[in-house]
Design a protein around this motif. Structure first.
Motif, PDB file in Angstrom:
ATOM      1  N   LEU A  83      13.079 -15.210  -4.676  1.00 16.15           N
ATOM      2  CA  LEU A  83      12.686 -14.513  -3.627  1.00 16.15           C
ATOM      3  C   LEU A  83      11.711 -13.482  -4.199  1.00 16.15           C
ATOM      4  O   LEU A  83      11.422 -13.079  -5.291  1.00 16.15           O
ATOM      5  CB  LEU A  83      13.952 -13.505  -3.073  1.00 16.15           C
ATOM      6  CG  LEU A  83      15.010 -14.300  -2.735  1.00 16.15           C
ATOM      7  CD1 LEU A  83      16.158 -13.827  -2.427  1.00 16.15           C
ATOM      8  CD2 LEU A  83      14.634 -15.157  -1.300  1.00 16.15           C
ATOM      9  N   HIS A  84      10.814 -12.868  -3.344  1.00 15.09           N
ATOM     10  CA  HIS A  84       9.704 -11.860  -3.323  1.00 15.09           C
ATOM     11  C   HIS A  84      10.650 -10.647  -3.426  1.00 15.09           C
ATOM     12  O   HIS A  84      10.592  -9.626  -2.487  1.00 15.09           O
ATOM     13  CB  HIS A  84       8.736 -11.978  -2.372  1.00 15.09           C
ATOM     14  CG  HIS A  84       7.938 -13.147  -2.505  1.00 15.09           C
ATOM     15  ND1 HIS A  84       8.226 -14.417  -1.818  1.00 15.09           N
ATOM     16  CD2 HIS A  84       6.705 -13.401  -3.281  1.00 15.09           C
ATOM     17  CE1 HIS A  84       7.164 -15.258  -2.170  1.00 15.09           C
ATOM     18  NE2 HIS A  84       6.198 -14.582  -2.773  1.00 15.09           N
ATOM     19  N   LYS A  85      11.040 -10.249  -4.516  1.00 15.25           N
ATOM     20  CA  LYS A  85      11.724  -8.944  -4.819  1.00 15.25           C
ATOM     21  C   LYS A  85      10.600  -8.040  -5.570  1.00 15.25           C
ATOM     22  O   LYS A  85       9.672  -8.535  -6.103  1.00 15.25           O
ATOM     23  CB  LYS A  85      12.751  -9.121  -5.821  1.00 15.25           C
ATOM     24  CG  LYS A  85      14.001 -10.105  -4.990  1.00 15.25           C
ATOM     25  CD  LYS A  85      14.879  -9.181  -4.186  1.00 15.25           C
ATOM     26  CE  LYS A  85      16.078  -9.975  -3.823  1.00 15.25           C
ATOM     27  NZ  LYS A  85      16.930  -9.232  -2.735  1.00 15.25           N
ATOM     28  N   SER A  86      11.033  -6.760  -6.023  1.00 15.49           N
ATOM     29  CA  SER A  86      10.144  -5.927  -6.685  1.00 15.49           C
ATOM     30  C   SER A  86      10.003  -6.537  -7.954  1.00 15.49           C
ATOM     31  O   SER A  86      10.681  -7.019  -8.746  1.00 15.49           O
ATOM     32  CB  SER A  86      10.668  -4.422  -6.952  1.00 15.49           C
ATOM     33  OG  SER A  86       9.962  -3.869  -7.520  1.00 15.49           O
ATOM     34  N   THR A  88       8.281  -9.439  -8.567  1.00 10.98           N
ATOM     35  CA  THR A  88       8.012 -10.834  -8.476  1.00 10.98           C
ATOM     36  C   THR A  88       6.465 -11.219  -8.610  1.00 10.98           C
ATOM     37  O   THR A  88       5.623 -10.542  -7.851  1.00 10.98           O
ATOM     38  CB  THR A  88       8.681 -11.516  -7.187  1.00 10.98           C
ATOM     39  OG1 THR A  88      10.154 -11.397  -7.210  1.00 10.98           O
ATOM     40  CG2 THR A  88       8.161 -12.904  -6.874  1.00 10.98           C
ATOM     41  N   CYS A 106       4.682  -8.183  -6.310  1.00  6.67           N
ATOM     42  CA  CYS A 106       5.572  -7.271  -5.429  1.00  6.67           C
ATOM     43  C   CYS A 106       5.802  -5.888  -6.147  1.00  6.67           C
ATOM     44  O   CYS A 106       6.467  -5.756  -7.095  1.00  6.67           O
ATOM     45  CB  CYS A 106       6.429  -7.766  -4.942  1.00  6.67           C
ATOM     46  SG  CYS A 106       6.286  -9.548  -4.005  1.00  6.67           S
ATOM     47  N   ARG A 108       7.844  -3.712  -4.331  1.00  9.47           N
ATOM     48  CA  ARG A 108       9.090  -3.501  -3.603  1.00  9.47           C
ATOM     49  C   ARG A 108       9.586  -5.069  -3.044  1.00  9.47           C
ATOM     50  O   ARG A 108       8.780  -6.021  -3.036  1.00  9.47           O
ATOM     51  CB  ARG A 108       8.743  -2.732  -2.308  1.00  9.47           C
ATOM     52  CG  ARG A 108       7.815  -3.359  -1.199  1.00  9.47           C
ATOM     53  CD  ARG A 108       7.702  -2.085  -0.117  1.00  9.47           C
ATOM     54  NE  ARG A 108       9.187  -1.859   0.562  1.00  9.47           N
ATOM     55  CZ  ARG A 108       9.821  -2.436   1.568  1.00  9.47           C
ATOM     56  NH1 ARG A 108       9.037  -3.687   2.036  1.00  9.47           N
ATOM     57  NH2 ARG A 108      10.785  -1.910   2.370  1.00  9.47           N
ATOM     58  N   ASP A 109      10.783  -5.097  -2.538  1.00  9.38           N
ATOM     59  CA  ASP A 109      11.249  -6.247  -1.964  1.00  9.38           C
ATOM     60  C   ASP A 109      10.508  -6.535  -0.783  1.00  9.38           C
ATOM     61  O   ASP A 109      10.119  -5.661   0.046  1.00  9.38           O
ATOM     62  CB  ASP A 109      12.663  -6.193  -1.836  1.00  9.38           C
ATOM     63  CG  ASP A 109      13.409  -6.144  -2.792  1.00  9.38           C
ATOM     64  OD1 ASP A 109      13.035  -5.977  -3.991  1.00  9.38           O
ATOM     65  OD2 ASP A 109      14.858  -5.858  -2.588  1.00  9.38           O
ATOM     66  N   PRO A 111      10.773  -9.625   1.911  1.00  7.37           N
ATOM     67  CA  PRO A 111      11.298 -10.584   2.422  1.00  7.37           C
ATOM     68  C   PRO A 111      10.539 -11.305   3.272  1.00  7.37           C
ATOM     69  O   PRO A 111      10.608 -12.557   3.890  1.00  7.37           O
ATOM     70  CB  PRO A 111      12.596 -10.126   3.083  1.00  7.37           C
ATOM     71  CG  PRO A 111      12.356  -8.378   3.365  1.00  7.37           C
ATOM     72  CD  PRO A 111      11.565  -7.980   2.187  1.00  7.37           C
ATOM     73  N   ASP A 114       9.095 -14.260   1.867  1.00  5.94           N
ATOM     74  CA  ASP A 114       9.845 -15.572   1.738  1.00  5.94           C
ATOM     75  C   ASP A 114       9.887 -16.482   2.958  1.00  5.94           C
ATOM     76  O   ASP A 114      10.331 -17.590   2.700  1.00  5.94           O
ATOM     77  CB  ASP A 114      11.407 -14.877   1.531  1.00  5.94           C
ATOM     78  CG  ASP A 114      11.507 -14.094   0.254  1.00  5.94           C
ATOM     79  OD1 ASP A 114      10.713 -14.517  -0.766  1.00  5.94           O
ATOM     80  OD2 ASP A 114      12.328 -13.164   0.361  1.00  5.94           O
TER      81      ASP A 114
END
Length: 174
Positions: A83-86, A88, A106, A108-109, A111, A114
């Motif tokens: 997942l594209h989290k902080s 990533t 990223c 921050r997260d 989503p 994704d």
């Protein structure tokens, strides 16, 4: 597998997930092993003020966009189950559905990243996340807060292009 992204602002250590994203890691490492990122740039900063519906991300972007003639041809976007989290790191997908040389990190997260991205009217593909920052998020934040130009080569990029771009001194395997 760890790598070190060294910029004129500071260093960022990355852990690549070769198990979940083998093709993406191989594509990124091929650029590293040939020294193609050395002397390239972190050139884009997306911040909260750039948010649009479905595009609520904070990230920095770098790579060979200022000299795409150096970029290696990419395989199809992998869409790994990361997942594209902080923190990533991910490779952008080109309009042909292939992985590009352009990476983003990223802050921050994110989503929305994704979901498959509409690349053109016929093609939806995911971006290709392949690892995470293990140290240096303070450098990522500093890069994101660097000055930007009011002009851009495309309207969607207005206010996001770093002026001047930040030099990537090198990216090496650790």
């Amino acid at each position: 597998m760890k790598t070190l992204l060294s910029t004129s602002v500071g260093d960022i250590e990355l852990e690549l997930n070769t198990e979940l994203a083998p093709a993406t890691c191989a594509h990124f490492l091929a650029h590293i092993d040939k020294g193609l990122y050395d002397g390239s740039y972190v050139y884009r900063a997306m911040r909260r003020e750039h948010w649009q519906p479905g595009r609520q991300f904070e990230l920095i972007q770098g790579g060979l966009a200022l000299d795409l003639s150096k970029a290696l041809p990419g395989p199809d976007a992998e869409g790994a189950p990361i997942l594209h989290k902080s923190g990533t790191i991910s490779l952008a997908t080109g309009p042909d559905g292939k992985m590009s040389s352009e990476f983003f990190i990223c802050l921050r997260d994110c989503p929305d990243l994704d979901k498959p991205q509409q690349l053109n009217e016929d093609l939806q593909m995911p971006h290709s996340p392949f690892g995470a920052v293990v140290s240096g998020m303070d450098v990522v934040a500093q890069l994101n807060s660097s000055p930007t130009s009011a002009t851009a080569p495309h309207p969607i990029l207005e206010g996001q292009i770093l002026e001047p771009p930040i030099v990537i001194r090198s990216i090496v395997r650790l």
